[in-house]
Write an enzyme that holds these catalytic residues in place. Structure first.
Site, PDB file in Angstrom:
ATOM      1  N   ASP A  40       3.615  72.421  58.332  1.00  0.00           N
ATOM      2  CA  ASP A  40       4.060  72.072  56.972  1.00  0.00           C
ATOM      3  C   ASP A  40       3.891  73.281  56.062  1.00  0.00           C
ATOM      4  O   ASP A  40       3.496  73.172  54.910  1.00  0.00           O
ATOM      5  CB  ASP A  40       3.247  70.875  56.444  1.00  0.00           C
ATOM      6  CG  ASP A  40       3.810  70.308  55.134  1.00  0.00           C
ATOM      7  OD1 ASP A  40       5.016  70.498  54.873  1.00  0.00           O
ATOM      8  OD2 ASP A  40       3.046  69.688  54.373  1.00  0.00           O
ATOM      9  N   ASP A  56      -4.087  72.934  53.698  1.00  0.00           N
ATOM     10  CA  ASP A  56      -3.417  71.685  54.070  1.00  0.00           C
ATOM     11  C   ASP A  56      -3.029  71.671  55.551  1.00  0.00           C
ATOM     12  O   ASP A  56      -1.857  71.545  55.899  1.00  0.00           O
ATOM     13  CB  ASP A  56      -2.176  71.515  53.181  1.00  0.00           C
ATOM     14  CG  ASP A  56      -1.776  70.057  53.021  1.00  0.00           C
ATOM     15  OD1 ASP A  56      -2.487  69.195  53.563  1.00  0.00           O
ATOM     16  OD2 ASP A  56      -0.754  69.795  52.359  1.00  0.00           O
TER      17      ASP A  56
END
Ligand SMILES: Nc1ncnc2c1ncn2[C@@H]1O[C@H](COP(=O)(O)OP(=O)(O)OP(=O)(O)O)[C@@H](O)[C@H]1O
Ligand SMILES: [Mg+2]
Length: 254
Positions: free
Chosen positions: A185, A202
């Protein structure tokens, strides 16, 4: 060391809680207290972000060092699907069973912690993982005195440089060839820039390079990064070429 009496401890916990917001359920609140005692936290500040699944809070210890607490607080149908998808075919989580939403959040936090650890130990620039307790992940705070560093997409034009591009590419290279993970991502929304260096964040959804979707995910990550820098006038390498080079190195002959 001075012994903290029961009464004093309770008062301290109340102080700690004042600043934490009301979306936190009782169990999470108790975990916040537990982790605060373990990490010697003095104060937790208001959330600096509220993403779809988690919120990130800056916290300061009695020694004056800063940590970031990422608290997973909702389990949407979407996150449940994502968690199951990414957990699948990850040997580190083989046999892990989520019987409730809460259990799922715990697994997800633990997965992000494990990914951070694997990256950090292999020289990828990520926030140093500190602790994980159920749905709470503690890591190094990227920024100054509780003020987070800017994200890549927030940088002023003159700080988006060829050197920074090279730095991001170097992190991707270490991630793939050394940590043997694909972020999955990666974009200007999951890269922080502090003191001229990039930090990859993240990483909950990161998967091993053996994952069935690894190639597709890596290609997408590389394209996102190229697109961002190219749109800011930086000369970038062809993402497909970079992909084949990396793949050649980790999976020669396939
Ligand atoms: N270690 C850290 N130090 C400082 N700030 C951080 C740290 N980790 C995350 N943040 C901040 O919190 C935000 C959300 O973090 P992250 O991307 O990990 O969570 P998320 O649940 O994916 O949120 P979103 O859905 O908004 O992307 C980041 O954009 C960043 O600004
Ligand atoms: Mg994010």
């Amino acid at each position: 060391m001075k012994k903290v009496g029961k009464e004093e401890k309770r008062r301290k916990d109340e102080d700690l809680f004042k600043v934490v917001d009301s979306t936190i359920d009782t169990r999470t609140y108790l975990n916040i207290i537990k982790i605060s005692r373990r990490l010697n936290l003095k104060k937790i500040f208001g959330a600096i972000s509220s993403g779809k699944e988690a919120k990130v809070y800056p916290a300061v210890t009695y020694d004056g060092s800063w940590v970031a607490l990422k608290i997973y607080y909702v389990s949407t149908a979407q996150s449940k699907r994502a968690i199951e998808k990414y957990m699948f075919s990850d040997p580190r989580f083989e046999g892990a069973k989520a019987t409730s939403s809460r259990k799922l959040l715990t697994l997800w936090a633990r997965k992000e912690y494990g990914n951070l650890e694997q990256m950090y130990n292999n020289g990828v620039r990520v926030p140093r993982p500190i602790a994980v307790l159920e749905n709470i992940l503690a890591m190094e705070f990227i920024g100054e005195e509780g003020t987070r560093a800017p994200m890549l997409y927030e940088l002023p034009e003159d700080e988006i440089t060829a050197d920074l591009y090279a730095d991001v590419m170097l992190q991707i290279e270490s991630m793939v060839t050394r940590a043997k993970l694909i972020h999955g991502d990666l974009s200007e929304y999951n890269v922080m820039v502090y003191q001229g260096k990039c930090y990859i964040i993240d990483v909950g959804q990161a998967v091993p390079i053996t994952h069935e979707n690894a190639e597709e995910l890596l290609m997408r990550d590389l394209k996102n990064v190229s697109r961002f820098f190219e749109s800011h006038g930086i000369e970038v390498r062809d993402p497909e070429r970079v992909f084949y080079e990396l793949w050649e190195e980790v999976k020669p002959g396939t």
